[in-house]
Design a protein around this motif. Structure first.
Motif, PDB file in Angstrom:
ATOM      1  N   GLY A   7       0.764  -1.441  -0.061  1.00 24.07           N
ATOM      2  CA  GLY A   7      -0.024   0.016   0.092  1.00 24.07           C
ATOM      3  C   GLY A   7       0.790   1.236   0.036  1.00 24.07           C
ATOM      4  N   ALA A   8       0.302   2.383  -0.026  1.00 16.69           N
ATOM      5  CA  ALA A   8       0.818   3.744   0.171  1.00 16.69           C
ATOM      6  C   ALA A   8       1.046   4.044   1.429  1.00 16.69           C
ATOM      7  N   HIS A  12       2.521   1.926   4.723  1.00 15.97           N
ATOM      8  CA  HIS A  12       1.982   0.978   3.419  1.00 15.97           C
ATOM      9  C   HIS A  12       0.529   0.623   3.704  1.00 15.97           C
ATOM     10  N   GLN A  13      -0.239   1.550   4.438  1.00 17.58           N
ATOM     11  CA  GLN A  13      -1.724   1.227   4.858  1.00 17.58           C
ATOM     12  C   GLN A  13      -2.817   1.636   3.714  1.00 17.58           C
ATOM     13  N   ALA A  53       6.694   9.259   0.517  1.00 16.87           N
ATOM     14  CA  ALA A  53       6.838   9.435  -0.940  1.00 16.87           C
ATOM     15  C   ALA A  53       5.958   9.117  -1.863  1.00 16.87           C
ATOM     16  N   ASP A  54       4.934   8.531  -1.603  1.00 17.12           N
ATOM     17  CA  ASP A  54       4.002   8.035  -2.421  1.00 17.12           C
ATOM     18  C   ASP A  54       2.642   9.091  -2.618  1.00 17.12           C
ATOM     19  N   TYR A  55       2.055   8.983  -3.773  1.00 16.98           N
ATOM     20  CA  TYR A  55       0.906   9.634  -4.305  1.00 16.98           C
ATOM     21  C   TYR A  55      -0.459   8.849  -4.232  1.00 16.98           C
ATOM     22  N   VAL A  56      -1.591   9.404  -3.785  1.00 16.94           N
ATOM     23  CA  VAL A  56      -2.646   8.313  -3.785  1.00 16.94           C
ATOM     24  C   VAL A  56      -3.915   9.516  -4.548  1.00 16.94           C
ATOM     25  N   LEU A  70       3.563   4.676  -6.137  1.00 17.50           N
ATOM     26  CA  LEU A  70       4.318   4.111  -5.415  1.00 17.50           C
ATOM     27  C   LEU A  70       5.606   4.595  -5.688  1.00 17.50           C
ATOM     28  N   SER A  71       6.384   4.884  -4.828  1.00 25.00           N
ATOM     29  CA  SER A  71       7.756   5.393  -4.822  1.00 25.00           C
ATOM     30  C   SER A  71       8.638   4.114  -4.583  1.00 25.00           C
TER      31      SER A  71
END
Length: 72
Positions: A7-8, A12-13, A53-56, A70-71
């Motif tokens: 996950g993001a 990572h949730q 570092a992730d985008y949602v 995800l990075s």
């Protein structure tokens, strides 16, 4: 729908179909300059949110997650 190994977010949730917490929908996390972050234009009713570092890609009204970037 695309499957993600993880996950993001820092833990990572966050996963597609889940809901982002309200604090992540505040302006400080919303990515207004999506072009500058090399993201696609969000569909109407959605915006990009950065978590770690992730985008949602999140529905503005409900917080439901549509997509992750995800990075490494």
């Amino acid at each position: 729908m695309q499957r993600y190994e993880r996950g993001a977010g820092p833990q990572h949730q966050y996963h597609p179909g889940g809901r982002m917490p309200p604090q992540y929908r505040s302006h400080q996390y919303v990515v207004d300059d999506w072009r500058g972050h090399r993201l696609s234009a969000p569909p109407r009713g959605y915006h990009w949110v950065q978590t770690g570092a992730d985008y949602v890609l999140v529905a503005i009204a409900t917080g439901i997650i549509l997509q992750l970037i995800l990075s490494n």
